[in-house]
Motif scaffolding. Structure first.
Motif, PDB file in Angstrom:
ATOM      1  N   ASP A   1      47.550  31.464  31.846  1.00  0.00           N
ATOM      2  CA  ASP A   1      47.005  30.809  30.934  1.00  0.00           C
ATOM      3  C   ASP A   1      46.631  29.406  31.530  1.00  0.00           C
ATOM      4  O   ASP A   1      45.514  28.928  30.958  1.00  0.00           O
ATOM      5  CB  ASP A   1      47.748  30.271  29.682  1.00  0.00           C
ATOM      6  N   ALA A   2      47.297  28.741  32.474  1.00  0.00           N
ATOM      7  CA  ALA A   2      46.866  27.524  33.014  1.00  0.00           C
ATOM      8  C   ALA A   2      45.639  27.825  34.351  1.00  0.00           C
ATOM      9  O   ALA A   2      45.105  26.564  34.738  1.00  0.00           O
ATOM     10  CB  ALA A   2      48.216  26.948  33.587  1.00  0.00           C
ATOM     11  N   VAL A   3      45.313  28.610  34.416  1.00  0.00           N
ATOM     12  CA  VAL A   3      44.433  29.247  35.647  1.00  0.00           C
ATOM     13  C   VAL A   3      42.971  29.494  34.970  1.00  0.00           C
ATOM     14  O   VAL A   3      42.892  30.269  34.133  1.00  0.00           O
ATOM     15  CB  VAL A   3      44.774  29.996  36.541  1.00  0.00           C
ATOM     16  N   SER A   4      41.842  28.666  35.589  1.00  0.00           N
ATOM     17  CA  SER A   4      40.673  29.105  34.951  1.00  0.00           C
ATOM     18  C   SER A   4      39.804  29.819  36.044  1.00  0.00           C
ATOM     19  O   SER A   4      40.185  29.766  37.369  1.00  0.00           O
ATOM     20  CB  SER A   4      39.895  27.739  34.724  1.00  0.00           C
ATOM     21  N   VAL A   5      38.616  30.147  35.763  1.00  0.00           N
ATOM     22  CA  VAL A   5      37.685  30.994  36.589  1.00  0.00           C
ATOM     23  C   VAL A   5      37.192  29.781  37.479  1.00  0.00           C
ATOM     24  O   VAL A   5      37.152  30.155  38.870  1.00  0.00           O
ATOM     25  CB  VAL A   5      36.677  31.764  35.896  1.00  0.00           C
TER      26      VAL A   5
ATOM     27  N   THR B   1      36.937  27.985  43.377  1.00  0.00           N
ATOM     28  CA  THR B   1      36.972  26.904  44.019  1.00  0.00           C
ATOM     29  C   THR B   1      37.732  27.202  45.331  1.00  0.00           C
ATOM     30  O   THR B   1      37.616  27.071  46.413  1.00  0.00           O
ATOM     31  CB  THR B   1      37.478  25.642  43.324  1.00  0.00           C
ATOM     32  N   VAL B   2      38.959  27.948  45.062  1.00  0.00           N
ATOM     33  CA  VAL B   2      39.963  28.287  46.034  1.00  0.00           C
ATOM     34  C   VAL B   2      39.328  29.241  46.820  1.00  0.00           C
ATOM     35  O   VAL B   2      39.381  29.402  48.130  1.00  0.00           O
ATOM     36  CB  VAL B   2      41.418  28.897  45.593  1.00  0.00           C
TER      37      VAL B   2
ATOM     38  N   ALA C   1      30.567  30.761  44.468  1.00  0.00           N
ATOM     39  CA  ALA C   1      29.983  30.076  43.060  1.00  0.00           C
ATOM     40  C   ALA C   1      30.637  30.809  41.901  1.00  0.00           C
ATOM     41  O   ALA C   1      30.996  32.096  42.022  1.00  0.00           O
ATOM     42  CB  ALA C   1      28.580  30.342  43.266  1.00  0.00           C
ATOM     43  N   LYS C   2      30.507  30.083  40.837  1.00  0.00           N
ATOM     44  CA  LYS C   2      31.124  30.788  39.576  1.00  0.00           C
ATOM     45  C   LYS C   2      30.463  32.068  39.246  1.00  0.00           C
ATOM     46  O   LYS C   2      31.046  33.095  38.985  1.00  0.00           O
ATOM     47  CB  LYS C   2      31.006  29.908  38.645  1.00  0.00           C
ATOM     48  N   GLY C   3      29.188  32.051  39.452  1.00  0.00           N
ATOM     49  CA  GLY C   3      28.403  33.288  39.150  1.00  0.00           C
ATOM     50  C   GLY C   3      28.792  34.636  39.984  1.00  0.00           C
ATOM     51  O   GLY C   3      28.720  35.657  39.513  1.00  0.00           O
ATOM     52  N   THR C   4      29.271  34.223  41.336  1.00  0.00           N
ATOM     53  CA  THR C   4      29.738  35.193  41.958  1.00  0.00           C
ATOM     54  C   THR C   4      30.970  36.063  41.425  1.00  0.00           C
ATOM     55  O   THR C   4      31.159  37.263  41.519  1.00  0.00           O
ATOM     56  CB  THR C   4      30.146  34.759  43.602  1.00  0.00           C
ATOM     57  N   PHE C   5      31.762  35.387  40.876  1.00  0.00           N
ATOM     58  CA  PHE C   5      33.058  35.679  40.174  1.00  0.00           C
ATOM     59  C   PHE C   5      32.512  36.916  39.180  1.00  0.00           C
ATOM     60  O   PHE C   5      33.260  37.938  39.441  1.00  0.00           O
ATOM     61  CB  PHE C   5      33.829  34.812  39.384  1.00  0.00           C
TER      62      PHE C   5
ATOM     63  N   ARG D   1      35.413  39.854  47.082  1.00  0.00           N
ATOM     64  CA  ARG D   1      36.147  40.248  46.083  1.00  0.00           C
ATOM     65  C   ARG D   1      37.556  39.930  46.559  1.00  0.00           C
ATOM     66  O   ARG D   1      38.404  39.709  45.635  1.00  0.00           O
ATOM     67  CB  ARG D   1      35.917  41.892  45.884  1.00  0.00           C
ATOM     68  N   LYS D   2      37.871  40.350  47.870  1.00  0.00           N
ATOM     69  CA  LYS D   2      39.412  40.033  48.396  1.00  0.00           C
ATOM     70  C   LYS D   2      39.675  38.734  48.174  1.00  0.00           C
ATOM     71  O   LYS D   2      40.824  38.240  47.597  1.00  0.00           O
ATOM     72  CB  LYS D   2      39.316  40.879  49.616  1.00  0.00           C
ATOM     73  N   ALA D   3      38.869  37.738  48.474  1.00  0.00           N
ATOM     74  CA  ALA D   3      38.875  36.476  48.562  1.00  0.00           C
ATOM     75  C   ALA D   3      39.184  35.890  46.852  1.00  0.00           C
ATOM     76  O   ALA D   3      40.158  34.982  46.568  1.00  0.00           O
ATOM     77  CB  ALA D   3      38.026  35.594  48.902  1.00  0.00           C
ATOM     78  N   LEU D   4      38.436  36.395  46.031  1.00  0.00           N
ATOM     79  CA  LEU D   4      38.650  36.000  44.623  1.00  0.00           C
ATOM     80  C   LEU D   4      40.018  36.429  44.243  1.00  0.00           C
ATOM     81  O   LEU D   4      40.665  36.022  43.413  1.00  0.00           O
ATOM     82  CB  LEU D   4      37.358  36.763  43.955  1.00  0.00           C
ATOM     83  N   TYR D   5      40.164  37.652  44.615  1.00  0.00           N
ATOM     84  CA  TYR D   5      41.606  38.249  44.028  1.00  0.00           C
ATOM     85  C   TYR D   5      42.757  37.631  44.522  1.00  0.00           C
ATOM     86  O   TYR D   5      43.501  37.349  43.988  1.00  0.00           O
ATOM     87  CB  TYR D   5      41.681  39.750  44.517  1.00  0.00           C
TER      88      TYR D   5
END
Length: 193
Positions: free
Chosen positions: A30-34, A39-40, A44-48, A13-17
Motif C-alpha cells: 500500500d505504501a508503494v506507488s506506480v 522512478t526506480v 516513464a509512467k506510461g511505460t508501466f 518489464r523485468k526492471a519494472l518487476y
C-alpha cells in the motif's frame, strides 16, 4: 529488428518487476506507488501501463516465480507419497514466504485482480499435475483415481495455506499439512513406505 525490440521490452518489464518487488518488500504494498516503481526502474509512467494493467498485476508475475521452484523440485529421494506431496507444498510455500509483503499483497489483491486469479489457477493445475504423477506411481490397497486423489490433496494444501493466513497460524502450517496429507493417503489406502 523485432528481436531487439522484444529483448528491450523484456528488459523493461523485468526492471519494472524488480523495482516493484524491491519497493514492496521494503515498504509494503500500500505504501508503494506506480510513480515510485517507474522512478526506480528508470522509465516513464506510461511505460508501466504498457506492461501491466495496474500495480496489482505485478503480483501475478511474482507469484508464478515464487511457486515455480517448488513444482520443479526433484523428489527421487523421497519415497513416500505423503512426504512427496508435503515436500512440494513446503517448497512452494517457502518460495512465497521468502517475500512476506508480496505474499500478503497477492493474497489481498487476488479477489479483485483477474491476472492473479489466472496465475493461481495455473499454479494449482501445475501442482495438481505433479501430484497426480506422484500418486499414479504409488501403491494403494484398491484401485484409486490418481487425479481425483491429487485434486483433494491440492484442495487440502491450498485450503490449509489460506487457513493459516486468515487465522495467523502460519507457524503451524507445516504440521497441519503433514497431518492432513498423511490422513488423506491413509484414507485412500496408500500402502507405500
Amino acid at each position: 529488428m523485432t528481436g531487439k525490440r522484444e529483448s528491450k521490452k523484456r528488459a523493461v518489464r523485468k526492471a519494472l518487476y524488480e523495482a516493484a518487488v524491491q519497493l514492496i518488500e521494503r515498504d509494503g504494498y500500500d505504501a508503494v506507488s506506480v510513480d515510485q516503481i517507474v522512478t526506480v526502474a528508470g522509465v516513464a509512467k506510461g511505460t508501466f501501463f504498457n506492461h501491466f494493467p495496474g500495480k496489482a498485476d505485478l503480483l501475478a508475475d511474482w507469484y508464478r516465480e515464487a511457486m515455480r521452484g517448488g513444482l520443479e523440485m526433484d523428489l527421487s529421494d523421497t519415497p513416500a507419497l505423503p512426504d512427496q506431496w508435503l515436500a512440494l507444498a513446503r517448497e512452494s510455500v517457502r518460495g512465497a514466504a521468502a517475500s512476506p509483503h508480496m505474499w500478503t499483497a497477492k493474497s489481498e489483491q487476488a479477489p479483485t485482480t483477474p491476472s492473479i486469479q489466472a496465475v493461481e489457477r495455473e499454479m494449482d493445475v501445475a501442482l495438481l499435475n505433479r501430484m497426480t504423477e506422484l500418486a499414479t506411481a504409488s501403491s494403494f490397497e484398491r484401485p484409486v483415481n490418481a487425479a481425483e486423489l491429487a485434486d483433494l490433496a491440492v484442495t487440502l494444501v491450498t485450503g490449509s495455506i489460506r487457513e493459516a493466513l486468515v487465522t495467523g497460524q502460519a507457524d503451524r502450517l507445516d504440521e497441519t499439512l503433514a497431518a492432513r496429507l498423511r490422513a488423506l493417503c491413509r484414507l485412500a489406502g496408500y500402502t507405500g513406505p
